[in-house]
Design a protein around this motif. Sequence first.
Motif, PDB file in Angstrom:
ATOM      1  N   ALA A   1     -88.932  46.897 -54.334  1.00 30.41           N
ATOM      2  CA  ALA A   1     -88.058  47.738 -53.519  1.00 30.41           C
ATOM      3  C   ALA A   1     -87.576  48.904 -54.364  1.00 30.41           C
ATOM      4  CB  ALA A   1     -86.874  46.941 -53.003  1.00 30.41           C
TER       5      ALA A   1
ATOM      6  N   LYS B   1     -83.391  44.009 -47.328  1.00 33.33           N
ATOM      7  CA  LYS B   1     -84.291  43.738 -46.204  1.00 33.33           C
ATOM      8  C   LYS B   1     -85.372  42.734 -46.631  1.00 33.33           C
ATOM      9  CE  LYS B   1     -87.501  46.195 -43.112  1.00 33.33           C
ATOM     10  NZ  LYS B   1     -88.783  45.618 -43.486  1.00 33.33           N
ATOM     11  N   LEU B   2     -85.937  42.921 -47.815  1.00 32.84           N
ATOM     12  CA  LEU B   2     -86.961  42.005 -48.305  1.00 32.84           C
ATOM     13  C   LEU B   2     -86.392  40.608 -48.548  1.00 32.84           C
ATOM     14  CD1 LEU B   2     -88.932  44.352 -50.731  1.00 32.84           C
ATOM     15  CD2 LEU B   2     -89.659  43.527 -48.477  1.00 32.84           C
TER      16      LEU B   2
ATOM     17  N   THR C   1     -81.129  48.877 -50.407  1.00 35.06           N
ATOM     18  CA  THR C   1     -81.254  48.733 -48.950  1.00 35.06           C
ATOM     19  C   THR C   1     -82.565  48.037 -48.609  1.00 35.06           C
ATOM     20  OG1 THR C   1     -79.905  50.701 -48.585  1.00 35.06           O
ATOM     21  CG2 THR C   1     -81.276  49.973 -46.756  1.00 35.06           C
ATOM     22  N   VAL C   2     -83.644  48.512 -49.202  1.00 34.78           N
ATOM     23  CA  VAL C   2     -84.954  47.884 -48.997  1.00 34.78           C
ATOM     24  C   VAL C   2     -84.958  46.492 -49.624  1.00 34.78           C
ATOM     25  CG1 VAL C   2     -87.423  48.057 -49.494  1.00 34.78           C
ATOM     26  CG2 VAL C   2     -86.127  50.106 -48.869  1.00 34.78           C
TER      27      VAL C   2
END
Length: 140
Positions: free
Chosen positions: A45, A53-54, A49-50
């Motif tokens: 990531a 999500k992961l 933020t990413v």
Amino acid sequence: METFEAHQNGRIKMAKRILVIDDDSDIRDYFRILLESYNYEVSEAENTTVGEKLLREAETDLIVLDVMMERDSEGFNFAQKIKQKDQYKGIPIIMVTSVNQKTPFNFDKERDGAFIPVDEFIEKPVETHKFITAVEKYLN
């Protein structure tokens, strides 16, 4: 998606999954190549933020986390947020950063543990042996 690793004795076990969060694609590539050479599955990531999500999408066994990304304290904030959530607080975090070189602060896990809720704090440039030793300490 589950990843399995075969062993010589015929037993099969799931490969450990590591999430690398760093805004520098070269650093992410380095960690991915290194960790995959030790048979770990790696997700990447470019920001927290990413990364979050992961975390929601797949079981994660360890997080490798930078500090200074879009914001200078982004990694610290992310670690604090993750450790407050029951479903994630047991995931070890290895913070890999150059924050002590680029700021006037001298963060130390032992002294600043309340502010830095991570399991290991490793300075960049990373010593490969030290890093792999830390990873194996938390995954084996």
